[in-house]
Design a protein around this motif. Sequence first.
Motif: not given
Length: 285
Positions: A37-42, A84-85, A103-104
């Motif tokens: 549900r929550l993903l963080a890209l670099p 949420v990315v 950015v989120c």
Amino acid sequence: MSTLRMAAVAAEFGRDLEEDFAIAERLVKQAREDGVRLLALPEACLGGYLLSLDGYADHDAGPPALALDGPEIRRLIALARDMVVIAGYCEDGGDGTRYNSVVCVTGDGVLGNHRKVHQPLSEDASYSSGDRFHAFDTPAGRIGMMICYDKAFPESARALALDGAEIGVVVSAWPGARTNPSADLAEDRWKRRFDLFDRARALENQIVWLSANQAGTFGTLRFVGSAKVVDPGGEILADTGVEPGLAIAELDVARALETARRSMGHLRDRRPRTYTYDTGEAVTA
């Protein structure tokens, strides 16, 4: 019990925006299929980072500057849908200014944006500096964001924690050592620092911590990967190591924070009036 499945990415991104979006789409699809549900890209995943930390290379104009309300961020919003990315990019600040930003988003739009405050080496030749840290509410919880070198300063994460952040998200383009690099990236001293900062920032603020990073190489830089999820006790729940991949963990965030802070609450037990510089100025963070 309400758990959150979250993931931090280690992946290689470059200058070609179409290729970057193809990579991001693949990673979002993979995460969604895994219930994330929550993903963080670099950092700099949309348009790539700098070819060198000694300034722009002669043949490179740097990453493309993207407007926060422009078509590329709208494309990221469409990609996120119900997730949420979080993704790093070069922000067009207007009047010729450029910021190293993150950015989120969700499918509903932009939830938060952060401009990198702390600039290592010659990064200030390419970007202007941000001037604040703040947390914001999302469907995944209250989040605070920072970029790469920001996490080397305890005040950054502390400011976010004091603003109510339950989850700290740091996106990076963190390379291996510039001098005397280790042949084995897993043993590189800059990787050890990267990992140490992640664990320390989580533990000292007793928050959940997501750390995404570039992987592979770009220009003169060899990135350490090492995306991870860390719990409020500083324990690593998931880690990609130096290879590309997704570090995925599931946690009841509210319960984890309550458990970590029950006996020794690092935010609660602070004594701000005793934290002074030689000038006598209080350090409230």
